[in-house]
Scaffold this motif. Sequence first.
Motif, mmCIF file in Angstrom:
data_model
loop_
_atom_site.group_PDB
_atom_site.id
_atom_site.type_symbol
_atom_site.label_atom_id
_atom_site.label_comp_id
_atom_site.label_asym_id
_atom_site.label_seq_id
_atom_site.Cartn_x
_atom_site.Cartn_y
_atom_site.Cartn_z
ATOM 1 N N ARG A 64 11.015 -2.210 -4.897
ATOM 2 C CA ARG A 64 10.710 -2.875 -6.113
ATOM 3 C C ARG A 64 9.164 -2.791 -6.454
ATOM 4 N NH1 ARG A 64 11.518 -7.675 -3.866
ATOM 5 N NH2 ARG A 64 13.938 -7.406 -4.415
ATOM 6 N N GLN A 65 8.193 -2.468 -5.371
ATOM 7 C CA GLN A 65 6.852 -2.072 -5.889
ATOM 8 C C GLN A 65 6.740 -0.599 -6.500
ATOM 9 O OE1 GLN A 65 4.194 -3.922 -5.568
ATOM 10 N NE2 GLN A 65 5.356 -5.632 -4.861
ATOM 11 N N ALA A 66 7.376 0.144 -5.920
ATOM 12 C CA ALA A 66 7.741 1.652 -6.384
ATOM 13 C C ALA A 66 8.151 1.653 -7.821
ATOM 14 C CB ALA A 66 8.437 2.593 -5.315
ATOM 15 N N ALA A 67 9.024 0.804 -8.101
ATOM 16 C CA ALA A 67 9.689 0.633 -9.462
ATOM 17 C C ALA A 67 8.850 0.588 -10.616
ATOM 18 C CB ALA A 67 10.589 -0.188 -9.605
ATOM 19 N N GLU A 75 0.725 -1.255 0.115
ATOM 20 C CA GLU A 75 0.007 0.108 0.014
ATOM 21 C C GLU A 75 1.027 1.207 0.007
ATOM 22 O OE1 GLU A 75 -3.404 0.365 -0.106
ATOM 23 O OE2 GLU A 75 -3.729 -1.887 -0.137
ATOM 24 N N TRP A 76 1.823 1.283 0.821
ATOM 25 C CA TRP A 76 2.916 2.427 0.691
ATOM 26 C C TRP A 76 3.766 2.845 -0.566
ATOM 27 C CZ3 TRP A 76 4.133 6.451 3.699
ATOM 28 C CH2 TRP A 76 3.636 6.689 4.918
ATOM 29 N N ALA A 77 3.838 1.690 -1.270
ATOM 30 C CA ALA A 77 4.579 1.862 -2.381
ATOM 31 C C ALA A 77 3.755 3.060 -3.564
ATOM 32 C CB ALA A 77 4.910 0.621 -3.394
ATOM 33 N N SER A 78 2.409 3.261 -3.223
ATOM 34 C CA SER A 78 1.692 4.021 -4.031
ATOM 35 C C SER A 78 1.673 5.208 -3.420
ATOM 36 C CB SER A 78 0.436 3.509 -4.319
ATOM 37 O OG SER A 78 -0.257 3.298 -3.191
ATOM 38 N N ALA A 79 2.314 5.642 -2.201
ATOM 39 C CA ALA A 79 2.245 6.908 -1.490
ATOM 40 C C ALA A 79 2.825 7.885 -2.331
ATOM 41 C CB ALA A 79 2.783 6.790 -0.063
ATOM 42 N N PRO A 80 2.875 9.362 -2.083
ATOM 43 C CA PRO A 80 3.527 10.518 -2.465
ATOM 44 C C PRO A 80 4.910 10.015 -2.527
ATOM 45 C CG PRO A 80 1.575 11.222 -1.382
ATOM 46 C CD PRO A 80 1.708 9.805 -0.861
ATOM 47 N N PRO A 81 5.614 10.514 -3.573
ATOM 48 C CA PRO A 81 7.079 10.517 -3.648
ATOM 49 C C PRO A 81 8.024 10.924 -2.179
ATOM 50 C CG PRO A 81 6.614 11.141 -5.621
ATOM 51 C CD PRO A 81 5.319 11.394 -4.951
ATOM 52 N N ALA A 82 7.403 11.830 -1.856
ATOM 53 C CA ALA A 82 8.219 12.207 -0.386
ATOM 54 C C ALA A 82 7.845 11.455 0.742
ATOM 55 C CB ALA A 82 7.880 13.895 -0.230
ATOM 56 N N GLU A 83 6.664 11.005 0.724
ATOM 57 C CA GLU A 83 6.348 10.110 1.956
ATOM 58 C C GLU A 83 7.047 8.862 1.833
ATOM 59 O OE1 GLU A 83 2.058 10.001 2.783
ATOM 60 O OE2 GLU A 83 1.918 12.038 2.419
ATOM 61 N N LEU A 84 6.993 8.230 0.614
ATOM 62 C CA LEU A 84 7.534 7.064 0.160
ATOM 63 C C LEU A 84 9.046 7.005 0.387
ATOM 64 C CD1 LEU A 84 6.685 4.839 -3.058
ATOM 65 C CD2 LEU A 84 9.056 4.737 -1.924
ATOM 66 N N GLN A 121 13.934 12.560 -4.462
ATOM 67 C CA GLN A 121 13.463 12.778 -3.118
ATOM 68 C C GLN A 121 14.356 12.070 -2.367
ATOM 69 O OE1 GLN A 121 11.107 14.497 -1.124
ATOM 70 N NE2 GLN A 121 10.387 15.350 -3.076
ATOM 71 N N LEU A 122 14.963 10.783 -2.648
ATOM 72 C CA LEU A 122 15.765 10.029 -1.961
ATOM 73 C C LEU A 122 17.365 10.709 -2.145
ATOM 74 C CD1 LEU A 122 14.677 6.518 -2.717
ATOM 75 C CD2 LEU A 122 14.791 7.350 -0.585
ATOM 76 N N ALA A 123 17.685 11.432 -3.344
ATOM 77 C CA ALA A 123 19.019 12.110 -3.338
ATOM 78 C C ALA A 123 18.988 13.482 -2.824
ATOM 79 C CB ALA A 123 19.238 12.134 -4.823
ATOM 80 N N ALA A 124 17.866 13.855 -2.326
ATOM 81 C CA ALA A 124 17.837 15.267 -1.546
ATOM 82 C C ALA A 124 18.667 15.113 -0.332
ATOM 83 C CB ALA A 124 16.248 15.633 -1.544
ATOM 84 N N PRO A 125 19.465 16.320 0.007
ATOM 85 C CA PRO A 125 20.474 16.096 1.143
ATOM 86 C C PRO A 125 19.719 15.821 2.465
ATOM 87 C CG PRO A 125 20.892 18.200 -0.286
ATOM 88 C CD PRO A 125 19.535 17.409 -0.922
#
Length: 282
Positions: free
Chosen positions: A182-185, A152-161, A198-202
């Motif tokens: 894997r789900q988010a991909a 379910e979380w794999a469909s969350a907004p990018p920042a939350e994920l 988002q993951l690359a943000a400082p």
Amino acid sequence: MDHPEHVQDHRAGRAAAEAAEAAVPPLRSAEEIAAVAGRIGELHRRGAAHESAAVVAQAAVTLAPENVAQLAGLLRSHGPYGAAAYLARATAHGSADQAAGTLAELRRTGLVDEASELFHALWGAPASALPSLLAALERAGQSADGQTLLWEWASAPPAELAALAVGLSAAGRTGDVRHLLRQAAGRPIGDVVAVVQQLAAPAAGAPAPQLSAVLVREAAGMRSPADLAQLGHALLPQREFYEVLLGAVAVLEESRSRGALAALRSAGLPTEPPTTRARGRR
């Protein structure tokens, strides 16, 4: 005589032990649970619906999971109508172990509807609470529910994920991180790129760039050549992640790797690692 610091350490340890014991509610007798159910029903019959609901909400987080399941069974049989479902949902506001233990007990005792109410309430848990909730579900023998929550979380907004992925990584739950990414991909390419960014943000945290690379590799392993060309265009400005994509494509099964590389070339994108190009120039 004890040194002051030794006394302080002993007191701190005792307080921690007492807090741990307090976190596990003691089992109540069947008569006590019946009395709680009777009080809830009596308040409701007198028109004190708010007070009745307050007793239900308090019971959900202060009774042991076995007792919560007993109370749910009584409320389901004798009313008030909807009280059993409300009790189950309210358990989600307690500790992770309380919620997971109650979920297991509801299922064990055949209260399927109430278990479903609680599980759906757990979907609203914030990202910061999910690592401990997943661990509690495992301890309670409900690991499959944890995997469903991640799905379910794999469909969350990018920042939350991204925040959840960082939190899971910090908690050492690397398997859950891979499952989530894997789900988010499989999301639209624009969403995949947004999560990578988002993951690359400082502010994302120390392990986040590595998590971005994990997501890119997962996408390379499951997306079509056309999708990978689109992803490559979006990642090219962030060269390190484009190189991750090239590396992931290179180790795919031979026919898939050829197809992906052909799609990248057709899109005008480079397909040689920088070290290879540098050797050619020399």
